[in-house]
Scaffold this active site. Sequence first.
Site, PDB file in Angstrom:
ATOM      1  N   CYS A   1      -2.582  -3.353  15.017  1.00  0.00           N
ATOM      2  CA  CYS A   1      -2.272  -3.001  13.642  1.00  0.00           C
ATOM      3  C   CYS A   1      -2.877  -3.948  12.631  1.00  0.00           C
ATOM      4  CB  CYS A   1      -0.802  -2.490  13.784  1.00  0.00           C
ATOM      5  SG  CYS A   1      -0.294  -2.010  12.272  1.00  0.00           S
TER       6      CYS A   1
ATOM      7  N   CYS B   1       2.460  -5.270  16.539  1.00  0.00           N
ATOM      8  CA  CYS B   1       1.585  -4.425  17.390  1.00  0.00           C
ATOM      9  C   CYS B   1       0.057  -5.247  17.140  1.00  0.00           C
ATOM     10  CB  CYS B   1       1.747  -3.157  16.714  1.00  0.00           C
ATOM     11  SG  CYS B   1       3.358  -2.746  16.859  1.00  0.00           S
TER      12      CYS B   1
ATOM     13  N   CYS C   1      -3.526   1.721   8.035  1.00  0.00           N
ATOM     14  CA  CYS C   1      -2.520   0.901   7.454  1.00  0.00           C
ATOM     15  C   CYS C   1      -2.643  -0.699   7.125  1.00  0.00           C
ATOM     16  CB  CYS C   1      -1.235   1.423   8.163  1.00  0.00           C
ATOM     17  SG  CYS C   1       0.367   0.750   7.215  1.00  0.00           S
TER      18      CYS C   1
ATOM     19  N   GLU D   1       0.969  -1.193   0.221  1.00  0.00           N
ATOM     20  CA  GLU D   1       0.111  -0.157  -0.227  1.00  0.00           C
ATOM     21  C   GLU D   1       0.894   1.198  -0.199  1.00  0.00           C
ATOM     22  OE1 GLU D   1      -2.447   0.021   3.370  1.00  0.00           O
ATOM     23  OE2 GLU D   1      -3.682  -1.776   2.653  1.00  0.00           O
TER      24      GLU D   1
END
Length: 355
Positions: free
Chosen positions: A119, A116, A341, A92
Amino acid sequence: MEKQSIYGLTYDQLTDWLVEHGQKKFRIQQIWDWLYNKRVQNFSDMQNVNKDCIQLLEDHFVLYSLDVEVKQESSDGTIKFLFRLQDGNLIETVLMRHHYGQSVCVTTQVGCNIGCSFCASGLLTKNRDLTAGEIVEQIMQVQKHLDEQGEEERVSHIVVMGIGEPFDNYDNLMNFLRVVNEQRGLAIGARHITVSTSGIVDKIYKFADENSQVNLAVSLHAPNNELRTKIMKINRAFPLEKLMPAIDYYLKKTNRRITFEYILLRGVNDHKKEALELAGLLKDKKHLSYVNLIPYNPVDEHGQYQRSDQEVISEFFQTLKKQGVNCGVRQEQGTDIDAACGQLRSKQIKKVKVK
């Protein structure tokens, strides 16, 4: 032999390569200008470069190796690109429009191993590092999009905050930074570039010694080890007792302000006590610190986490301000597309598997 991306070579590296392959040194100026200022789509478009040199370039390098798989456009002008690499992997890249210019968020790895717990990037573990050329080409692809709009806009800022841990791909990261910063080409100012790390301590020391003007951001997300370890596995390897001295070294060596990223998770790390603890953690470096408070973009696979309420975000912000900490709440962009993200990539891979 798989051809490498020509965008992965710095000015000096490409100069040396050309000389080693029998070309005159002045060719580099012509080629670099065609690559980054005129932004040709084919080597054969380099009009003042002789045919032998063009053939040499075509035999060894590729120009564009990323294909646009998906392009999502937000009502606020944010554009998220999903690129397919030559080996079929997906990454991305995001174009964000600000009053001060056009900023691009680039990816440095296919997947992420930092783990994480909030995430979307880490939903798919690291497959491989991106080459320097693949990172540079993300900028070139976005610039190509801007060129096609005919508004004479240029990429002016870069944040290295996409999928992956940049410092886990250190050498390719540094070559990327040298290419985009090169004054004879894209000339994106070092102070307009920010690299974000989850806290790989040895690389923070190394980055400090680069004497670069590139900005550094550290994903902190918690003010103590117990909480940080729960939400960021990397804290087991690099707890605050190791991370904070590395940051102190960076500040002393560079005298440059550092940004601490802090994603606010409802009922997890957003209480007043954590705000006070964070202020205490930064008390001896407040003059060179900025805390970027980030409202959380929920991810389906991480349902245990939710966005903090607006009043809670405001109170956290005000508590830090009263303690003399420079801070702000990140302006949200692209909220009507897959903003988090790694979210778009994860969804696309799932979609293909379902088929």
